[in-house]
Design an enzyme around this catalytic site. Structure first.
Site, PDB file in Angstrom:
ATOM      1  CG  PHE A 172      -1.842  -1.241   1.242  1.00 39.36           C
ATOM      2  CD1 PHE A 172      -2.782  -1.489   0.253  1.00 39.36           C
ATOM      3  CD2 PHE A 172      -1.693  -2.178   2.249  1.00 39.36           C
ATOM      4  CE1 PHE A 172      -3.560  -2.635   0.279  1.00 39.36           C
ATOM      5  CE2 PHE A 172      -2.457  -3.338   2.288  1.00 39.36           C
ATOM      6  CZ  PHE A 172      -3.402  -3.564   1.304  1.00 39.36           C
ATOM      7  CD  GLU A 230       6.870   4.469  -3.948  1.00 38.14           C
ATOM      8  OE1 GLU A 230       5.640   4.468  -3.745  1.00 38.14           O
ATOM      9  OE2 GLU A 230       7.432   5.289  -4.692  1.00 38.14           O
ATOM     10  NE  ARG A 237       0.994  10.333  -8.027  1.00 34.08           N
ATOM     11  CZ  ARG A 237       0.633  10.010  -9.277  1.00 34.08           C
ATOM     12  NH1 ARG A 237      -0.592  10.284  -9.714  1.00 34.08           N
ATOM     13  NH2 ARG A 237       1.470   9.421 -10.081  1.00 34.08           N
ATOM     14  NE  ARG A 295      -5.315   0.889  -3.281  1.00 37.75           N
ATOM     15  CZ  ARG A 295      -5.946  -0.259  -3.074  1.00 37.75           C
ATOM     16  NH1 ARG A 295      -6.128  -0.690  -1.838  1.00 37.75           N
ATOM     17  NH2 ARG A 295      -6.388  -0.969  -4.068  1.00 37.75           N
ATOM     18  CG  PHE A 343       2.584   9.058  -4.022  1.00 40.61           C
ATOM     19  CD1 PHE A 343       3.358   8.186  -3.277  1.00 40.61           C
ATOM     20  CD2 PHE A 343       3.232  10.049  -4.747  1.00 40.61           C
ATOM     21  CE1 PHE A 343       4.743   8.291  -3.260  1.00 40.61           C
ATOM     22  CE2 PHE A 343       4.624  10.174  -4.735  1.00 40.61           C
ATOM     23  CZ  PHE A 343       5.377   9.292  -3.990  1.00 40.61           C
ATOM     24  CB  THR A 363       4.843  13.034 -10.756  1.00 43.94           C
ATOM     25  OG1 THR A 363       5.484  12.825  -9.496  1.00 43.94           O
ATOM     26  CG2 THR A 363       3.374  12.720 -10.636  1.00 43.94           C
ATOM     27  CB  ALA A 414       3.196   5.481  -9.681  1.00 48.49           C
ATOM     28  CD  GLU A 468      -1.095   5.028  -6.346  1.00 51.71           C
ATOM     29  OE1 GLU A 468      -0.692   5.105  -7.525  1.00 51.71           O
ATOM     30  OE2 GLU A 468      -0.654   5.735  -5.438  1.00 51.71           O
TER      31      GLU A 468
HETATM   32  N1  MTE Z   1      -3.694  -4.118  -3.473  1.00 56.98           N
HETATM   33  C1  MTE Z   1      -3.336  -5.014  -2.525  1.00 56.98           C
HETATM   34  N2  MTE Z   1      -4.089  -6.105  -2.352  1.00 56.98           N
HETATM   35  N3  MTE Z   1      -2.242  -4.816  -1.745  1.00 56.98           N
HETATM   36  C2  MTE Z   1      -1.457  -3.703  -1.870  1.00 56.98           C
HETATM   37  O1  MTE Z   1      -0.465  -3.546  -1.159  1.00 56.98           O
HETATM   38  N4  MTE Z   1      -1.103  -1.564  -3.063  1.00 56.98           N
HETATM   39  C3  MTE Z   1      -1.746  -0.503  -3.824  1.00 56.98           C
HETATM   40  C4  MTE Z   1      -2.483  -1.060  -5.038  1.00 56.98           C
HETATM   41  N5  MTE Z   1      -3.323  -2.149  -4.649  1.00 56.98           N
HETATM   42  C5  MTE Z   1      -1.827  -2.732  -2.859  1.00 56.98           C
HETATM   43  C6  MTE Z   1      -2.958  -3.008  -3.672  1.00 56.98           C
HETATM   44  C7  MTE Z   1      -0.810   0.519  -4.284  1.00 56.98           C
HETATM   45  S1  MTE Z   1      -0.372   1.722  -3.214  1.00 56.98           S
HETATM   46  C8  MTE Z   1      -0.320   0.522  -5.556  1.00 56.98           C
HETATM   47  S2  MTE Z   1       0.700   1.742  -6.099  1.00 56.98           S
HETATM   48  C9  MTE Z   1      -0.662  -0.524  -6.519  1.00 56.98           C
HETATM   49  O2  MTE Z   1      -1.501  -1.532  -5.968  1.00 56.98           O
HETATM   50  C10 MTE Z   1       0.628  -1.144  -7.024  1.00 56.98           C
HETATM   51  O3  MTE Z   1       0.431  -2.173  -7.908  1.00 56.98           O
HETATM   52  P1  MTE Z   1       0.208  -1.954  -9.490  1.00 56.98           P
HETATM   53  O4  MTE Z   1       1.159  -0.910  -9.920  1.00 56.98           O
HETATM   54  O5  MTE Z   1       0.495  -3.280 -10.029  1.00 56.98           O
HETATM   55  O6  MTE Z   1      -1.206  -1.526  -9.621  1.00 56.98           O
HETATM   56  N1  LUZ Z   2       5.864   7.007  -6.145  1.00 58.69           N
HETATM   57  C1  LUZ Z   2       6.712   7.824  -6.765  1.00 58.69           C
HETATM   58  C2  LUZ Z   2       4.540   7.069  -6.351  1.00 58.69           C
HETATM   59  O1  LUZ Z   2       7.912   7.739  -6.524  1.00 58.69           O
HETATM   60  N2  LUZ Z   2       6.231   8.707  -7.655  1.00 58.69           N
HETATM   61  C3  LUZ Z   2       4.918   8.833  -7.931  1.00 58.69           C
HETATM   62  O2  LUZ Z   2       4.525   9.648  -8.748  1.00 58.69           O
HETATM   63  C4  LUZ Z   2       4.023   7.995  -7.248  1.00 58.69           C
HETATM   64  N3  LUZ Z   2       2.717   8.092  -7.453  1.00 58.69           N
HETATM   65  C5  LUZ Z   2       1.895   7.306  -6.775  1.00 58.69           C
HETATM   66  C6  LUZ Z   2       2.421   6.392  -5.880  1.00 58.69           C
HETATM   67  N4  LUZ Z   2       3.727   6.266  -5.684  1.00 58.69           N
HETATM   68 MO1  MOS Z   3       1.512   2.963  -4.183  1.00 62.29          MO
HETATM   69  S1  MOS Z   3       1.329   4.509  -2.858  1.00 62.29           S
HETATM   70  O1  MOS Z   3       2.209   3.901  -5.406  1.00 62.29           O
HETATM   71  O2  MOS Z   3       2.820   2.144  -3.511  1.00 62.29           O
END
Ligand code: MTE
Ligand code: LUZ
Ligand code: MOS
Length: 754
Positions: free
Chosen positions: A222, A226, A304, A336, A338, A434, A503, A707
């Protein structure tokens, strides 16, 4: 297609860091962390702790062979305190012992004395004292100062957002193994394997190629993993490097809650102006981000917030200013959305206050201002393939918004102590990092001689289903059965220089790289068929259901036969792919550009019933029309919508992150920090797929979904305040989150007259 992890998940066989078999000689690590939020260490006595049987090493900053630094955007965060303390929970020393229990006993035996310094927890106070991280950022469009003259209605106010705990089920942790020639192999629960690799290399003073990071999956990230998986992987690696033993570091829940950063709380001032037709003419917002004690990802999150400060609306004249404020809390981080949710919340608060003052339904203002093709965002990107109005209109029609509004009004007229509220929440979220240089990815594909396929990408599986999507891409490109394909761990020796899976771009970036790799192998195989069958044209060859077809006619070559023959003919059956998002760019000096590959749209309608005697509430329903493009996996994508929605609802309703003036986390356990459970989720969640077929930069036209749905949750806040107003028109303090039961109760009886 089912999530490929569902079988092992439901049997409890999926492997997380804490499930790895323990290697002989393993030492268990525990962190001695700061018990005060700001100060200087005057004494650190480890004698008693070292004397405990089973304690092997106690490591402090003095033992670090490389640079004592883990900061990413800015170098402002030591791995272990060098004497200064900036937040409660800051790591000071690392104990290595023969068991976790002994390591924790040793932590208690460490004697520390410190002189205390003043603690700042409030971002406005930090800003006044000049405690800013990075530059103040301002996005501008039009001429806001002149535009106020054209406004028939102007309202001003303040809106505050609370933070949010990630509460991934698997806490932060890593298991590090020493390897010959001063190399380290680490299994980490991280969204960013390369971030971990780089961090370890820096702190150990080694080249990156000496560090291998491996990730099977995370029990949720979530955003919380990161950047913030790195410090714990670094400490485990430091322990392994110095002790020459495997070192396992897993945070307990309370340690994790105390030591890690969260979603950024924000406090914001706004001013909005509308004309007679309810068109938003001007908008000004000032955001104060509570960054905590170090930069972490805060400057990127701040950015963001500005990108999404006008949500799904066109605002011709705007000035949006944001400051990242340094306080003595654990460094806040990605979560999530951001920073997007915090930006959007203020816009929704401004519209709500304007609607109240003008005396119209806030939905009228929202709808009148939705983005349309050709509009310009404050950051210069032009709106294309906009689905804002389409999702709104489909939601209004399919779920009978007018009928719902009438039923709510009728219900409220009939009931005195129960009131219903309704809110529409449109969203618009930009897809891409971004920070433009992060928008690329790689994949590595091996077709084995028996026709089975091994796939590595930079994507990290954290429950969002990205590995299933990767597998679908391979199955589709080669026209083979899913059973033939294995998604390998995410590993820095197979796929290097990865951006974190974040992202919402994980599937797009890695999926496109994977498509490129698979297409190259496919072309090679088809060329081989062309030669073997002496065909004039390559285009006559196709693959379906594991067979080779020529001119639509099935041949006697199966996929397996094709691969085996190609291997014997010494054809290369492995390939890598690299993908970099085209078009994206952003200039921070002018704050203009085209930062996003595309935008995701949607509309949610939330209905709530508030018990006006007790302040408690139930969500009757949330109805959503979401812009998926052409979803490549409807089950997974629907799950993302439901999970994101509920997580967002939790943020604005029951999740009350609470620090006291000394910077101590009061909501420090799950008895005091409440998250949505089966009893508090909406009784009905409807998700309708708006299917569009634009050519866009989404993988197989299946738009990023991770997100954006979190921001539907913001509707819960305004549904509750709508109900409160129906009971007590004088209620105040409705423009700040979270709407806990206590705060609802206080608002219900605030200047109550009847
Ligand atoms: N869904 C689950 N089940 N668990 C997670 O940790 N992270 C969220 C989202 N959905 C998350 C989730 C976040 S913050 C992001 S950025 C995206 O999944 C990342 O995965 P994607 O880029 O493959 O969508
Ligand atoms: N992480 C990042 C992020 O480094 N840059 C982004 O723009 C971003 N956006 C959403 C979630 N994580
Ligand atoms: Mo999601 S906040 O970009 O890990």
């Amino acid at each position: 297609m089912k999530n490929i992890d569902s079988y092992t998940h439901t049997r409890g066989e999926s492997i997380y860091v804490d499930d790895l078999p323990i290697l002989g000689g393993t030492l268990f690590a525990a962190i001695f962390d700061a018990p005060l939020a700001h100060g200087k260490i005057t004494k650190l006595d480890l004698t008693k702790a070292k004397a405990i049987a089973g304690v092997k090493h106690i490591i402090t900053h003095k033992d670090i062979p490389g640079e004592n630094q883990i900061g990413g955007i800015f170098p402002d965060e030591p791995a272990l305190s060098d004497g200064d303390i900036h937040f409660r929970g800051q790591p000071i020393a690392l104990v290595l012992a023969t068991s976790k229990k002994i390591a924790h006993e040793a932590i208690k035996a460490i004697v520390m004395e410190a002189s205390e310094l003043p603690v700042i927890v409030d971002p406005r106070e930090a800003a006044e004292k000049g405690e800013l991280i990075g530059p103040v950022r301002t996005f501008k469009i039009g001429e806001v100062d002149k535009a106020w003259e054209q406004c028939a209605h102007i309202v001003e106010g303040r809106a505050d957002c609370n933070g949010q705990e990630h509460l991934y089920i698997e806490g932060q942790g890593a298991y590090a193994f020493p390897v010959e020639n001063d190399c380290i192999r680490v299994v980490s629960s991280t969204q960013g394997p390369t971030q971990v690799q780089r961090g370890i290399a820096r702190v150990l003073g080694l080249a990156m190629h000496k560090i291998e990071v491996d990730v099977r999956r995370l029990g949720g990230g979530f955003g919380g993993k990161e950047d913030q998986a790195t410090p714990f992987a670094v400490l485990a690696a430091l322990g392994a490097f110095l002790s020459k033993k495997p070192v396992k570091l897993i945070l307990d829940r309370e340690e994790d809650l105390r030591m890690t950063g969260k979603r950024h709380p924000y406090t914001s001032d706004f001013k909005i102006g509308l004309d007679e037709q309810l068109k938003i003419i001007a908008y000004e917002a000032d955001f104060y981000q509570n960054a905590g004690a170090a930069a972490d990802l805060s400057p990127a999150v701040l950015e963001r917030t500005l990108f999404h400060a006008t949500n799904a609306y066109f605002v011709p004249n705007a000035r949006l200013t944001a400051r990242s404020c340094r306080t003595n809390l654990p460094p806040n981080t990605a979560f999530r959305g951001f920073g997007g949710p915090q930006g959007k919340f203020v816009m929704e608060a401004a519209i709500t206050l304007a609607a109240e003052q003008i005396g119209v339904d806030r939905a009228l203002i929202q709808k009148a201002n939705l983005l349309q093709d050709g509009d310009e965002f404050s950051y210069g990107q032009i709106v294309e393939n906009c689905e804002a109005l389409k999702t709104w209109e489909q939601a209004a029609a399919d779920f009978d918004l007018q009928g719902m509004r009438d039923r709510v009004t009728a219900f409220n007229a009939q009931h005195t102590t129960l009131k219903k509220g309704l809110a529409v929440m449109p969203i618009c979220f930009g897809i891409s990092f971004t920070n433009t240089p992060m928008n690329h990815a790689r994949a590595l594909v091996h077709v084995y001689q028996d026709g089975s396929v091994g796939v590595s990408t930079g994507a990290v599986e954290m429950g969002q289903g990205v590995n299933t999507k990767m597998l679908q891409i391979v199955a589709q490109t080669f026209a083979i059965a899913p059973e033939r394909i294995k998604i390998e761990t995410t590993n820095t020796t197979r796929v290097a220089n990865t951006s974190p899976t974040a992202a919402s771009a994980g599937a797009d970036l890695n999926g496109k790289a994977l498509q490129i790799a698979c297409s190259a192998i496919l072309l090679r195989l088809k060329t081989f068929v062309q030669q073997q069958f002496k065909l004039e044209q390559l285009e006559t060859i196709s693959l379906h259901d594991e067979w080779v077809y020529i001119d639509g006619q099935k041949t006697d070559w199966s996929w397996q036969q094709l691969v085996t023959n190609a291997f014997v003919a010494r054809i290369q059956l492995s390939e890598k792919g690299h993908y970099a998002t085209p078009r994206v760019k952003f200039d921070k000096t002018t704050e203009k550009g085209h930062p996003f590959a595309y935008h995701v749209y949607g509309t949610a309608i939330t209905e709530v019933t508030v018990d006006c005697i007790r302040g408690i509430y139930e969500f009757d329903r949330v109805d959503i029309v979401h812009d998926f493009g052409q979803s490549m996996n409807k089950m997974i994508d629907k799950g993302q919508i439901e999970g994101g929605l509920v997580q967002g609802m939790g943020w604005v309703t029951m999740e009350e992150l609470s620090y006291n003036q000394e910077g101590r986390l009061l909501s420090s356990a799950l008895s005091t920090y409440k998250v949505p459970d089966v009893f508090s989720v909406p009784k009905v969640i409807n998700v309708k797929f708006l299917e569009t077929n634009h050519s866009n930069l989404a993988i197989l036209k299946s738009k990023a979904v991770g997100e954006p749905p979190l921001m539907y949750g913001i509707g819960a806040h305004f549904a509750i305040t709508d109900a409160i107003k129906a009971f007590n028109p004088n209620a105040k303090g409705l423009l700040s989150t979270p709407m806990t039961h206590e705060r609802v109760l206080m608002a219900l009886y605030d200047s109550f007259e009847q």
